[in-house]
Write a protein that holds these residues in place. Sequence first.
Motif, PDB file in Angstrom:
ATOM      1  N   ARG A   1      -1.329  -5.675  -3.249  1.00 19.05           N
ATOM      2  CA  ARG A   1      -1.327  -7.124  -3.102  1.00 19.05           C
ATOM      3  C   ARG A   1      -0.305  -7.560  -2.061  1.00 19.05           C
ATOM      4  O   ARG A   1       0.846  -7.128  -2.085  1.00 19.05           O
ATOM      5  CB  ARG A   1      -1.010  -7.792  -4.443  1.00 19.05           C
ATOM      6  CG  ARG A   1      -0.994  -9.321  -4.396  1.00 19.05           C
ATOM      7  CD  ARG A   1      -0.757  -9.906  -5.786  1.00 19.05           C
ATOM      8  NE  ARG A   1      -0.699 -11.360  -5.751  1.00 19.05           N
ATOM      9  CZ  ARG A   1       0.422 -12.055  -5.569  1.00 19.05           C
ATOM     10  NH1 ARG A   1       1.584 -11.419  -5.424  1.00 19.05           N
ATOM     11  NH2 ARG A   1       0.399 -13.374  -5.533  1.00 19.05           N
TER      12      ARG A   1
ATOM     13  N   GLU B   1       1.793 -10.726  -0.155  1.00 23.15           N
ATOM     14  CA  GLU B   1       2.331 -12.073  -0.326  1.00 23.15           C
ATOM     15  C   GLU B   1       3.150 -12.409   0.912  1.00 23.15           C
ATOM     16  O   GLU B   1       4.010 -11.625   1.327  1.00 23.15           O
ATOM     17  CB  GLU B   1       3.215 -12.120  -1.572  1.00 23.15           C
ATOM     18  CG  GLU B   1       3.988 -13.408  -1.764  1.00 23.15           C
ATOM     19  CD  GLU B   1       5.027 -13.303  -2.866  1.00 23.15           C
ATOM     20  OE1 GLU B   1       5.752 -14.296  -3.075  1.00 23.15           O
ATOM     21  OE2 GLU B   1       5.133 -12.235  -3.486  1.00 23.15           O
TER      22      GLU B   1
ATOM     23  N   THR C   1      -0.335  -2.089  -6.274  1.00 21.63           N
ATOM     24  CA  THR C   1      -1.614  -2.795  -6.343  1.00 21.63           C
ATOM     25  C   THR C   1      -2.223  -3.079  -4.977  1.00 21.63           C
ATOM     26  O   THR C   1      -3.412  -3.400  -4.882  1.00 21.63           O
ATOM     27  CB  THR C   1      -1.451  -4.134  -7.074  1.00 21.63           C
ATOM     28  OG1 THR C   1      -0.588  -4.997  -6.301  1.00 21.63           O
ATOM     29  CG2 THR C   1      -0.832  -3.924  -8.454  1.00 21.63           C
TER      30      THR C   1
ATOM     31  N   ALA D   1      -4.013  -1.936   2.400  1.00 19.14           N
ATOM     32  CA  ALA D   1      -4.114  -3.386   2.575  1.00 19.14           C
ATOM     33  C   ALA D   1      -4.416  -3.688   4.029  1.00 19.14           C
ATOM     34  O   ALA D   1      -4.410  -2.802   4.902  1.00 19.14           O
ATOM     35  CB  ALA D   1      -2.813  -4.068   2.139  1.00 19.14           C
TER      36      ALA D   1
END
Length: 300
Positions: free
Chosen positions: A89, A91, A87, A52
């Motif tokens: 992801r 937040e 994943t 990420a």
Amino acid sequence: MSIPINRARVFCEGLDHPEGLAVHPDGSIWAGGEAGQIYRIAPDGQQIDQVADTGGFVLGIAFSPGAEWLAVCDLKLGCLWRLDPATGRLEKLADRVDGQPLRVPNHVSFADDGTLYLSDSGNPKQNDGTLLRFDADDPTRGALWHAGPFHFANGTALDPTQRWLYVAVSFLPGVERVAIRDDGSAGARELVATLPDTVPDGLAFDAVGRLYVSCYTPNRIYRIMPDHRSELFIEDMDAHTLCNPTNLAFGGVGLNDLFTSNLGRWHLTHIDADIPGHPLASHRQGQAAAPPPPRSRETV
């Protein structure tokens, strides 16, 4: 007694001035970069996946109990992120607490119940660092836990009993600790050790309760005994293997290896430890999440 520098070696290369460091229960090593990168490094150090990108500057990172998610401190964006390791992801969890913006969200530690402790370093030229606490059931709910002031609150670690939160205080320089009361509130604050002429940064406990303290400068790791005596553990006078070591964590088979990040260079360091590390909440609770789909590049 200190160990020789030949007990340490470069584990992997090609990272962007890593500071944050955490070990996943699957043996992979996770690290951050100064441009917001979050890396997953294979257990043998031969493959790096960029999982990420926060777009900021990643400082401390830590896995939650069971490694369900990764908490990520971001200096540039002044916030705390939640990363799903399965994943990739991201937040945003928080950029302020009690209505006050996070200034230098530096390092995070998880208790077994999922409570998250965060050091907000404050201004390096002022004695105004604090410690924050985020709720285990709702990690978006944060509150001031200890107002300090700490002269640049940096790395944190819960002791094996989880009755104390230890904090590296960079410009004390040394280590302090704060008692955790039964109701979760902050109790007594104590000086653990002073480390003159250093800038302490990262903390990690071994299996017999000794505390390892990595120093941004000079290139040393100290070891503090349960009775608070301190000793030099390892030093790199050439700054090739250890170069501004910041965070550190135990990993490898049986947690017998000590890893450090090196903010002054592009690699992680592996040290043959003489005793296993104390397992963190991420290694003691629940099931580890699967690693993310690879976006890999081989190390050079």
